[in-house]
Design an enzyme around this catalytic site. Structure first.
Site, PDB file in Angstrom:
ATOM      1  N   PRO A 217       0.644   0.933  -1.423  1.00  0.00           N
ATOM      2  CA  PRO A 217       0.567   2.271  -0.817  1.00  0.00           C
ATOM      3  C   PRO A 217       1.715   2.459   0.181  1.00  0.00           C
ATOM      4  O   PRO A 217       1.690   1.920   1.286  1.00  0.00           O
ATOM      5  CB  PRO A 217      -0.805   2.277  -0.127  1.00  0.00           C
ATOM      6  CG  PRO A 217      -1.181   0.853   0.040  1.00  0.00           C
ATOM      7  CD  PRO A 217      -0.434   0.034  -0.964  1.00  0.00           C
ATOM      8  N   ASP A 393       4.323  -0.870   3.798  1.00  0.00           N
ATOM      9  CA  ASP A 393       3.064  -1.062   3.076  1.00  0.00           C
ATOM     10  C   ASP A 393       1.931  -0.701   4.035  1.00  0.00           C
ATOM     11  O   ASP A 393       1.681  -1.406   5.018  1.00  0.00           O
ATOM     12  CB  ASP A 393       2.978  -2.544   2.640  1.00  0.00           C
ATOM     13  CG  ASP A 393       1.745  -2.843   1.802  1.00  0.00           C
ATOM     14  OD1 ASP A 393       0.762  -2.079   1.886  1.00  0.00           O
ATOM     15  OD2 ASP A 393       1.769  -3.865   1.083  1.00  0.00           O
ATOM     16  N   HIS A 394       1.247   0.388   3.733  1.00  0.00           N
ATOM     17  CA  HIS A 394       0.240   0.896   4.675  1.00  0.00           C
ATOM     18  C   HIS A 394      -1.003   0.007   4.751  1.00  0.00           C
ATOM     19  O   HIS A 394      -1.825   0.152   5.647  1.00  0.00           O
ATOM     20  CB  HIS A 394      -0.147   2.325   4.281  1.00  0.00           C
ATOM     21  CG  HIS A 394      -0.586   3.171   5.444  1.00  0.00           C
ATOM     22  ND1 HIS A 394      -0.725   2.691   6.730  1.00  0.00           N
ATOM     23  CD2 HIS A 394      -0.912   4.487   5.518  1.00  0.00           C
ATOM     24  CE1 HIS A 394      -1.132   3.652   7.521  1.00  0.00           C
ATOM     25  NE2 HIS A 394      -1.254   4.752   6.821  1.00  0.00           N
ATOM     26  N   ARG A 395      -1.123  -0.931   3.817  1.00  0.00           N
ATOM     27  CA  ARG A 395      -2.251  -1.883   3.931  1.00  0.00           C
ATOM     28  C   ARG A 395      -2.022  -2.839   5.085  1.00  0.00           C
ATOM     29  O   ARG A 395      -2.947  -3.422   5.641  1.00  0.00           O
ATOM     30  CB  ARG A 395      -2.390  -2.702   2.636  1.00  0.00           C
ATOM     31  CG  ARG A 395      -2.780  -1.890   1.427  1.00  0.00           C
ATOM     32  CD  ARG A 395      -2.684  -2.712   0.164  1.00  0.00           C
ATOM     33  NE  ARG A 395      -1.339  -3.232  -0.045  1.00  0.00           N
ATOM     34  CZ  ARG A 395      -0.967  -3.997  -1.074  1.00  0.00           C
ATOM     35  NH1 ARG A 395      -1.863  -4.339  -1.972  1.00  0.00           N
ATOM     36  NH2 ARG A 395       0.275  -4.408  -1.194  1.00  0.00           N
ATOM     37  N   ILE A 397       0.723  -2.229   7.616  1.00  0.00           N
ATOM     38  CA  ILE A 397       1.350  -1.600   8.784  1.00  0.00           C
ATOM     39  C   ILE A 397       0.760  -0.214   9.016  1.00  0.00           C
ATOM     40  O   ILE A 397       0.682   0.610   8.093  1.00  0.00           O
ATOM     41  CB  ILE A 397       2.882  -1.526   8.577  1.00  0.00           C
ATOM     42  CG1 ILE A 397       3.449  -2.949   8.563  1.00  0.00           C
ATOM     43  CG2 ILE A 397       3.546  -0.689   9.661  1.00  0.00           C
ATOM     44  CD1 ILE A 397       4.790  -3.076   7.911  1.00  0.00           C
TER      45      ILE A 397
END
Ligand code: COA
Length: 422
Positions: A217, A393-395, A397
């Site tokens: 993501p 990577d939004h998982r 950060i």
């Protein structure tokens, strides 16, 4: 006692020869009675020839593309069966009339089709009865399977490859993605065309880019740094550095500033563990630097950027980018990055969304610096502004950290004296 028998094409209801379009077994395979051996195709239908005996295939007498008729030898089989079973007729493809549940399009995977992208319907799919049966058993939608057989036929191998790809994507975040394949389009109906194969690099990087794009993501944070004073310094030093045979571009300063920012924010210098439950924080700073080559994109890695001087980095960057363009890089030189930079600043553009170079968790995109009017103490002044695009990577950060990373990086680039304090 075992005996060797020849299995022949049974009565297929016509005298003329038909094409062998698939060979479903190979020497050494164990087959049971009624297992499909080959698939034949006539003008009207395709049909599987089932095995009349149980046994082990000794040798195959036909190959794809051969033409056969009743009594042509298909293969030899070693069998324990003392008594031959009556000839089993070939099984004709029955699916033109029936619609199995496996062939129905998945309700959750709508497909957008334009007028020019005529989609293949279930009835138009080409697959042998054995392949259709296998797909049904595995509850697969044949329309989602890429066909590589002759005349656009879905082969047993295609089904296996599809299952393999689904399993590989299973743990890594691509799970459950039912993406309909792009329909095959005959572009020549719209005008003249020519075809050229993708380079090896493009094939390899394309698969990785696709995986990274769909399984991570991404969020991209945009910012800009005022590099007026950095550029003044660079211009001042440029000719001196050139005398040493080196080229001082903004990129080497950006690499130093990124390394300093990573030291302050180590989460950007990490990877997700394979099971996705922990973070692997790296105590080294190895930067992957995207290099544009005539054959496609490659990403060599500059190691220990925090420990190297700007001039060391300029020399190394020149060396790896030249070797990248001459295809002289070795595989280990493209492994082990902890963060990546993609600089299009020498070409142009104001912003872009770089794709994360997994297993990194972030990548910095750099666009072309340009003079802009900046409001300063009651007046507009011309400043050289460098556009930055950070994908993360939004998982791993959060958005706030993404913005903080850019803010810190901008601070270092706006006053590179800070870099000596890190
Ligand atoms: N803004 C303005 N000018 C810039 C700049 C920026 N952000 N970055 C570089 N330049 C200038 C350089 O100073 C140089 O000009 P100069 O000779 O007058 O000093 C010119 O652009 C060309 O620089 P370049 O040769 O590209 O060097 P580099 O150090 O900036 O980049 C590579 C080296 C290998 C990264 C670069 O050549 C490259 O391949 N970039 C493409 C990467 C890519 O394809 N990414 C896409 C991935 S999806």
């Amino acid at each position: 006692m075992s005996q060797i028998i020849e299995v022949k094409v049974p009565d297929i209801g016509q005298d003329s020869a038909v094409d062998v379009i698939e060979v479903l077994v190979k020497a050494g395979d164990t087959v049971a009675i009624d297992d499909p051996l080959i698939t034949l195709e006539s003008d009207k239908a395709s049909m599987d020839v089932p095995s009349p005996y149980a046994g082990v295939v000794q040798s195959i007498a036909v190959k794809v593309g051969d033409q056969v008729k009743e009594s042509s030898v298909i293969l030899s089989l070693s069998t324990e069966d003392a008594v031959a079973v009556p000839e089993i007729p070939a099984k004709t493809e029955e699916t033109k009339k029936t619609t199995s549940t496996a062939l129905k399009p998945a309700a959750s995977a709508p497909t957008a089709t334009s007028a020019q992208e005529k989609e293949t319907t279930a009835d138009e799919l080409h697959a042998s009865p054995a392949v259709r049966r296998l797909a049904r058993e595995l509850d697969l939608n044949l329309r989602q399977i890429n066909a590589t057989g002759p005349k656009g036929r879905i082969t047993k191998e295609d089904v296996k490859n599809y299952v393999h790809a689904r399993m590989q994507g299973g743990g890594g975040g691509g799970a459950g993605l039912a993406i309909a394949p792009l329909p095959a389009i005959n572009f020549s109906q719209f005008g003249e065309i020519s075809t050229e194969p993708l380079s090896k690099i493009k094939k390899l990087s394309g698969a990785n880019l696709h995986r990274n794009w769909v399984s991570i993501p991404h969020v991209t944070q945009f910012d800009e740094a005022d590099i007026t004073s950095l550029e003044a310094f660079r211009q001042e030093r440029k000719s001196e550095v050139e005398k040493q045979g080196l080229k001082l571009t903004p990129l080497v300063f950006i690499m130093k500033a990124v390394a300093a920012t990573l030291k302050k924010m180590p989460i950007f210098n990490s990877s997700l563990s394979a099971d996705g439950t922990s973070l692997v924080l790296k105590h080294y700073i190895h930067l992957g630097v995207a290099v544009d080559t005539p054959n496609g994109l490659v990403v060599p890695v500059v190691r220990d950027v925090d420990k190297k001087s700007v001039l060391d980095l300029a020399a190394e960057l020149a060396d790896i980018s030249e070797r990248a363009r001459n295809k002289a890089l070795k595989t280990p030189e493209m492994q082990g990055s902890s963060f990546s930079i993609s600089s299009l600043g020498g070409i142009g553009g104001t912003a872009f969304t770089p794709i994360i170079n997994a297993p990194d968790v972030a990548i910095l995109g750099v666009s072309k610096a340009s003079q802009k009017p900046v409001y300063h103490e009651g007046t507009f002044v011309p400043r050289l502004m460098l556009p930055l695009s950070l994908s993360y990577d939004h998982r791993v950060i959060d958005g706030a950290d993404g913005a903080r990373f850019c803010k810190q990086l901008v601070e270092y680039l706006e006053d590179i004296r800070y870099l000596v304090l890190v």
